[in-house]
Design a protein around this motif. Structure first.
Motif, PDB file in Angstrom:
ATOM      1  N   VAL A 119     -11.209  32.983 -36.060  1.00  0.00           N
ATOM      2  CA  VAL A 119      -9.887  33.176 -35.460  1.00  0.00           C
ATOM      3  C   VAL A 119      -8.912  33.740 -36.477  1.00  0.00           C
ATOM      4  CG1 VAL A 119      -7.890  31.985 -34.493  1.00  0.00           C
ATOM      5  CG2 VAL A 119     -10.180  31.436 -33.663  1.00  0.00           C
ATOM      6  N   ASN A 120      -8.889  33.171 -37.673  1.00  0.00           N
ATOM      7  CA  ASN A 120      -7.952  33.626 -38.694  1.00  0.00           C
ATOM      8  C   ASN A 120      -8.144  35.103 -39.028  1.00  0.00           C
ATOM      9  OD1 ASN A 120      -6.769  31.125 -38.904  1.00  0.00           O
ATOM     10  ND2 ASN A 120      -7.859  30.523 -40.769  1.00  0.00           N
ATOM     11  N   LEU A 123      -6.959  37.236 -35.557  1.00  0.00           N
ATOM     12  CA  LEU A 123      -5.657  36.961 -34.956  1.00  0.00           C
ATOM     13  C   LEU A 123      -4.545  37.905 -35.391  1.00  0.00           C
ATOM     14  CD1 LEU A 123      -4.340  35.061 -32.945  1.00  0.00           C
ATOM     15  CD2 LEU A 123      -3.838  33.494 -34.836  1.00  0.00           C
ATOM     16  N   ARG A 127      -2.283  39.935 -32.588  1.00  0.00           N
ATOM     17  CA  ARG A 127      -0.831  39.744 -32.484  1.00  0.00           C
ATOM     18  C   ARG A 127      -0.090  41.054 -32.732  1.00  0.00           C
ATOM     19  NH1 ARG A 127       0.596  34.066 -35.562  1.00  0.00           N
ATOM     20  NH2 ARG A 127       2.285  33.946 -34.026  1.00  0.00           N
ATOM     21  N   ILE A 134      -8.829  34.764 -26.838  1.00  0.00           N
ATOM     22  CA  ILE A 134      -9.720  33.848 -27.550  1.00  0.00           C
ATOM     23  C   ILE A 134     -10.172  32.803 -26.545  1.00  0.00           C
ATOM     24  CG2 ILE A 134      -9.908  32.154 -29.413  1.00  0.00           C
ATOM     25  CD1 ILE A 134      -7.650  33.734 -30.846  1.00  0.00           C
ATOM     26  N   LEU A 166      -2.882  26.112 -31.395  1.00  0.00           N
ATOM     27  CA  LEU A 166      -2.772  27.541 -31.648  1.00  0.00           C
ATOM     28  C   LEU A 166      -2.193  28.281 -30.443  1.00  0.00           C
ATOM     29  CD1 LEU A 166      -3.504  29.948 -33.559  1.00  0.00           C
ATOM     30  CD2 LEU A 166      -5.684  30.074 -32.306  1.00  0.00           C
ATOM     31  N   VAL A 170       0.850  31.428 -30.353  1.00  0.00           N
ATOM     32  CA  VAL A 170       0.582  32.852 -30.165  1.00  0.00           C
ATOM     33  C   VAL A 170       0.866  33.369 -28.758  1.00  0.00           C
ATOM     34  CG1 VAL A 170      -1.155  32.794 -31.992  1.00  0.00           C
ATOM     35  CG2 VAL A 170      -1.871  32.495 -29.608  1.00  0.00           C
ATOM     36  N   VAL A 175      -1.295  36.927 -26.839  1.00  0.00           N
ATOM     37  CA  VAL A 175      -2.630  36.394 -27.121  1.00  0.00           C
ATOM     38  C   VAL A 175      -2.799  35.085 -26.361  1.00  0.00           C
ATOM     39  CG1 VAL A 175      -4.229  35.605 -28.903  1.00  0.00           C
ATOM     40  CG2 VAL A 175      -2.610  37.454 -29.407  1.00  0.00           C
ATOM     41  N   VAL A 177      -5.237  31.721 -25.453  1.00  0.00           N
ATOM     42  CA  VAL A 177      -6.281  30.874 -26.045  1.00  0.00           C
ATOM     43  C   VAL A 177      -6.709  29.861 -24.993  1.00  0.00           C
ATOM     44  CG1 VAL A 177      -6.869  29.301 -27.925  1.00  0.00           C
ATOM     45  CG2 VAL A 177      -5.181  31.128 -28.306  1.00  0.00           C
TER      46      VAL A 177
END
Length: 246
Positions: A119-120, A123, A127, A134, A166, A170, A175, A177
């Motif tokens: 994810v890191n 992302l 964004r 996700i 998260l 976001v 985004v 999730v």
């Protein structure tokens, strides 16, 4: 129905069998570029060959450098990643009283920290472009811990807490999730759990399966295609802060 993912690039983790493979096929059928991945490299390539636009990548995501290798291969094949489908290995059956810190830490690594690394990495791009999806394949054990699956209960619940947190961060950036929490779906993993239950209880596999089915309102196990259709249903207008992440 146009799901709005045609031409998007989707990385589907652990997608050489079961739920992951079904999801890869589902998003591929909707026109997405798909990165099929797993330890069984030849199988990943075989599944990818079935799809209109896909590559297969041999990778062990739980190994050092695994997540980075997968994302590098995806970027080389298709460029920016728009959709990330998180999927992790099912830990071995165990009760909470049987666990030790080392085993528990490994489950948290495989089911949370690996996913966080992925994810890191994707992302910031999502964004920046104002669009990203996700989706995590988790388990009904997030809602109600499952007997004899303490490691899965712990690791997947930690993942749920992370992703729920998260999602709030976001949502305004376009985004979304989401977690999808399957119960009993007819996969090799479910079959192996049924065998273990049959052996421990002195029943036949058929009796163990029948006992499980009695607890399901539909009276049967779900099919992987049914599950995959739910994962693929993430329409683009749900981004930009107008949707509800969960």
């Amino acid at each position: 129905m146009d799901l709005g993912i045609s031409g998007r690039t989707a990385v589907v983790c652990a997608s050489t069998g079961g739920l992951g493979a079904a999801v890869a096929r589902s998003v591929g059928a909707e026109g997405a570029n798909v990165v099929v991945s797993g330890r069984r490299g030849e199988l990943a390539k075989s599944i990818a060959a079935e799809l209109p636009s896909a590559v297969g990548v041999a990778v062990d995501l739980t190994a050092d450098g695994g997540p980075e290798a997968l994302l590098a291969a995806a970027a080389q094949a298709f460029g920016e990643i728009d959709i990330l489908v998180l999927n992790g290995p099912g830990p071995k059956p165990a009760t909470a009283s049987q666990l030790d810190p080392e085993t528990t830490a490994r489950a948290v690594h495989d089911l949370l920290l690996v996913q966080q690394t992925l994810v890191n990495a994707v992302l910031p791009g999502m964004r920046g472009r104002g669009w990203g999806r996700i989706v995590a394949i988790a388990s009904s054990g997030v809602v109600q811990p499952l007997p004899n699956l303490a490691l899965s209960n712990i690791g997947r619940t930690a993942l749920a807490a992370y992703l729920k947190s998260l999602a709030t961060d976001v949502a305004a950036d376009g985004v979304t999730v989401n977690l999808v929490l399957p119960g009993r779906i007819a996969t090799d993993r479910t079959a192996s759990l049924d065998r273990a239950l049959a052996e421990s209880s002195g029943r036949s596999i058929e009796e163990a399966q029948a006992a499980s089915e009695r607890g399901i309102p539909a009276g049967r196990y779900g099919q992987v295609t049914e599950f995959a259709a739910v994962v693929a249903l993430h329409r683009p207008e749900l981004g930009g802060g107008d949707g509800e992440n969960s």
